[in-house]
Design an enzyme around this catalytic site. Structure first.
Site, PDB file in Angstrom:
ATOM      1  N   ASP A  36       0.700  -1.521  -0.106  1.00 20.97           N
ATOM      2  CA  ASP A  36      -0.092  -0.050  -0.129  1.00 20.97           C
ATOM      3  C   ASP A  36       0.780   1.686   0.318  1.00 20.97           C
ATOM      4  O   ASP A  36       2.214   0.915   0.531  1.00 20.97           O
ATOM      5  CB  ASP A  36      -0.814   0.546   1.519  1.00 20.97           C
ATOM      6  N   TYR A 157     -11.506   8.319 -14.155  1.00 23.73           N
ATOM      7  CA  TYR A 157     -11.744   6.763 -13.578  1.00 23.73           C
ATOM      8  C   TYR A 157     -12.174   5.799 -14.549  1.00 23.73           C
ATOM      9  O   TYR A 157     -11.773   4.788 -14.872  1.00 23.73           O
ATOM     10  CB  TYR A 157     -12.755   7.052 -12.641  1.00 23.73           C
ATOM     11  N   LYS A 161     -10.982   2.416 -16.199  1.00 22.49           N
ATOM     12  CA  LYS A 161     -11.264   1.014 -15.680  1.00 22.49           C
ATOM     13  C   LYS A 161     -11.079   0.492 -17.207  1.00 22.49           C
ATOM     14  O   LYS A 161     -10.759  -0.674 -17.330  1.00 22.49           O
ATOM     15  CB  LYS A 161     -12.322   0.989 -15.538  1.00 22.49           C
ATOM     16  N   THR A 192     -16.951   0.748   0.902  1.00 22.05           N
ATOM     17  CA  THR A 192     -15.394   0.198   0.540  1.00 22.05           C
ATOM     18  C   THR A 192     -15.373   1.979   1.052  1.00 22.05           C
ATOM     19  O   THR A 192     -16.267   2.816   0.830  1.00 22.05           O
ATOM     20  CB  THR A 192     -14.358   0.146  -0.314  1.00 22.05           C
TER      21      THR A 192
HETATM   22  P1  NAD Z   1     -10.139   2.087  -0.771  1.00 24.75           P
HETATM   23  O1  NAD Z   1      -9.927   2.756  -0.745  1.00 24.75           O
HETATM   24  O2  NAD Z   1     -10.647   1.238   0.181  1.00 24.75           O
HETATM   25  O3  NAD Z   1      -8.224   1.143  -1.320  1.00 24.75           O
HETATM   26  C1  NAD Z   1      -8.037   1.406  -2.196  1.00 24.75           C
HETATM   27  C2  NAD Z   1      -6.284   1.624  -1.563  1.00 24.75           C
HETATM   28  O4  NAD Z   1      -5.543   1.793  -1.958  1.00 24.75           O
HETATM   29  C3  NAD Z   1      -5.659   2.415  -0.442  1.00 24.75           C
HETATM   30  O5  NAD Z   1      -5.629   1.030   1.031  1.00 24.75           O
HETATM   31  C4  NAD Z   1      -4.984   3.490  -1.099  1.00 24.75           C
HETATM   32  O6  NAD Z   1      -4.324   4.001  -0.098  1.00 24.75           O
HETATM   33  C5  NAD Z   1      -4.327   2.241  -2.011  1.00 24.75           C
HETATM   34  N1  NAD Z   1      -3.594   3.186  -2.949  1.00 24.75           N
HETATM   35  C6  NAD Z   1      -4.313   4.423  -3.140  1.00 24.75           C
HETATM   36  N2  NAD Z   1      -3.282   4.916  -4.779  1.00 24.75           N
HETATM   37  C7  NAD Z   1      -2.460   4.231  -4.400  1.00 24.75           C
HETATM   38  C8  NAD Z   1      -0.664   4.055  -4.828  1.00 24.75           C
HETATM   39  N3  NAD Z   1      -0.623   5.403  -5.680  1.00 24.75           N
HETATM   40  N4  NAD Z   1      -0.129   3.146  -5.152  1.00 24.75           N
HETATM   41  C9  NAD Z   1      -0.684   1.740  -3.771  1.00 24.75           C
HETATM   42  N5  NAD Z   1      -1.749   2.329  -3.237  1.00 24.75           N
HETATM   43  C10 NAD Z   1      -2.312   3.227  -3.100  1.00 24.75           C
HETATM   44  O7  NAD Z   1     -11.174   1.586  -2.632  1.00 24.75           O
HETATM   45  P2  NAD Z   1     -12.040  -0.302  -2.600  1.00 24.75           P
HETATM   46  O8  NAD Z   1     -12.976   0.478  -3.060  1.00 24.75           O
HETATM   47  O9  NAD Z   1     -10.738  -1.172  -1.449  1.00 24.75           O
HETATM   48  O10 NAD Z   1     -10.927  -0.179  -3.871  1.00 24.75           O
HETATM   49  C11 NAD Z   1      -9.938  -1.150  -4.748  1.00 24.75           C
HETATM   50  C12 NAD Z   1      -9.369  -0.967  -6.033  1.00 24.75           C
HETATM   51  O11 NAD Z   1     -11.074  -1.773  -7.095  1.00 24.75           O
HETATM   52  C13 NAD Z   1      -9.910   0.372  -7.208  1.00 24.75           C
HETATM   53  O12 NAD Z   1      -8.190   0.135  -7.771  1.00 24.75           O
HETATM   54  C14 NAD Z   1     -10.905   0.062  -7.536  1.00 24.75           C
HETATM   55  O13 NAD Z   1     -11.014   1.304  -8.610  1.00 24.75           O
HETATM   56  C15 NAD Z   1     -12.054  -0.914  -7.215  1.00 24.75           C
HETATM   57  N6  NAD Z   1     -13.469  -0.763  -7.883  1.00 24.75           N
HETATM   58  C16 NAD Z   1     -13.565  -0.359  -6.529  1.00 24.75           C
HETATM   59  C17 NAD Z   1     -15.214   0.071  -6.318  1.00 24.75           C
HETATM   60  C18 NAD Z   1     -15.628   0.357  -5.448  1.00 24.75           C
HETATM   61  O14 NAD Z   1     -17.404   0.302  -5.701  1.00 24.75           O
HETATM   62  N7  NAD Z   1     -15.564   0.731  -4.007  1.00 24.75           N
HETATM   63  C19 NAD Z   1     -16.057  -0.570  -7.232  1.00 24.75           C
HETATM   64  C20 NAD Z   1     -15.330  -1.215  -8.852  1.00 24.75           C
HETATM   65  C21 NAD Z   1     -13.784  -0.917  -9.191  1.00 24.75           C
END
Ligand code: NAD
Length: 257
Positions: A36, A157, A161, A192
């Protein structure tokens, strides 16, 4: 155990989907490298894994920086001797990422750098490591928005994706005969920290909820279960796919009342 003897590296492992996946992969026997941006959040995930009797190590890296991506893969190989599974999951969502007509170049660059270039770099350094291991599984987190448009836009975004989907397909095809599988995970909206602020507004929450046939948002653990399938040998004939885990959103025209 479904990931016995495997070494897995998961980015964004300090929160949300990444954290849930680290915990589940470790429970299923994997040695997990929790990556992270912030070391303390990665270490907190590692602490939970250790308390549950699993094996994991924390590593701080910014996935949008080549030297960090290279270092995280090297750390995994030096720590555990090999690398079998890479889950490029770290991603960002910015409140100022909006319509194509009013999203700034700075926001575009920031989101694309983390969400798309970060996955590119993760694959760039992981593929040679997986080849050294005789093959492996890459999972890249995309989103259902990669295949659907929204009138509540987030242009950078969404574009990032879509890029992940296209890039992952190409990697899958190029390395299919080298025993490397590569798949995109396309979550629907998940409760999340990424979406916490947006979903705390009742109007914005309901604007989204009405489009989900299941009538609820996903839990991070539901994405971890999907990632576990793609990581394990159970998905041995699955590559180049865009694995939608979206509660039926992409299948729906009119949702139930
Ligand atoms: P989250 O914000 O809970 O977790 C994301 C993590 O990534 C955080 O711990 C953050 O510190 C870390 N991070 C951010 N930038 C970073 C970097 N440059 N280098 C290393 N770590 C980094 O988010 P989440 O909801 O668990 O999302 C995880 C993935 O799922 C993402 O790619 C997000 O786009 C994707 N996603 C999420 C959702 C949703 O609804 N939550 C839906 C579709 C896709």
């Amino acid at each position: 155990m479904r990931l016995a003897d495997k070494v897995a590296l998961i980015t964004g492992g300090g929160s949300g989907i990444g954290k849930a996946s680290c915990l589940l992969f470790a429970k299923e026997g994997a040695k997990v490298v929790v990556v992270d941006l912030k070391l303390d959040t990665a270490e907190a995930t590692v602490d939970e894994i250790h308390k549950a009797g699993g094996d994991a190590k924390a590593f701080a890296a910014d996935v949008s920086k080549a030297k960090d991506a290279e270092a995280m893969v090297r750390f995994a190989e030096e720590s555990y001797g090999t690398l079998n599974v890479v889950f490029n999951n770290a991603g960002v969502f910015h409140p100022d990422d909006d319509s194509v007509t009013n999203t700034s170049e700075a926001i575009w660059d920031m989101v694309i750098n983390v969400n798309l270039k970060g996955v590119f770099l993760g694959c760039q350094y992981a593929v040679p490591a997986l080849l050294r291991a005789g093959g492996g599984s890459i999972i890249n987190t995309a989103s259902f928005v990669a295949i659907m448009g929204a009138a509540a836009p987030q242009i950078a975004y969404t574009a990032s994706k879509g890029g992940v989907l296209a890039m992952t397909r190409e990697i899958a095809v190029e390395f299919a005969r080298k025993n490397i599988r590569a798949n995109s995970l396309c979550p629907g909206p998940v409760e999340t920290p990424l979406l916490a602020k947006l979903l705390s507004d009742p109007a914005r929450r309901n604007r989204r909820l009405v489009h989900i046939p299941m009538g609820r948002f996903a839990r991070a653990e539901e994405m971890a279960n999907a990632a576990l399938f793609l990581a394990s040998d159970e998905s041995s004939f699955v590559t180049g796919t865009s694995f939608l885990v979206d509660g039926g959103i992409s299948a729906a025209y009119i949702t139930p009342e």
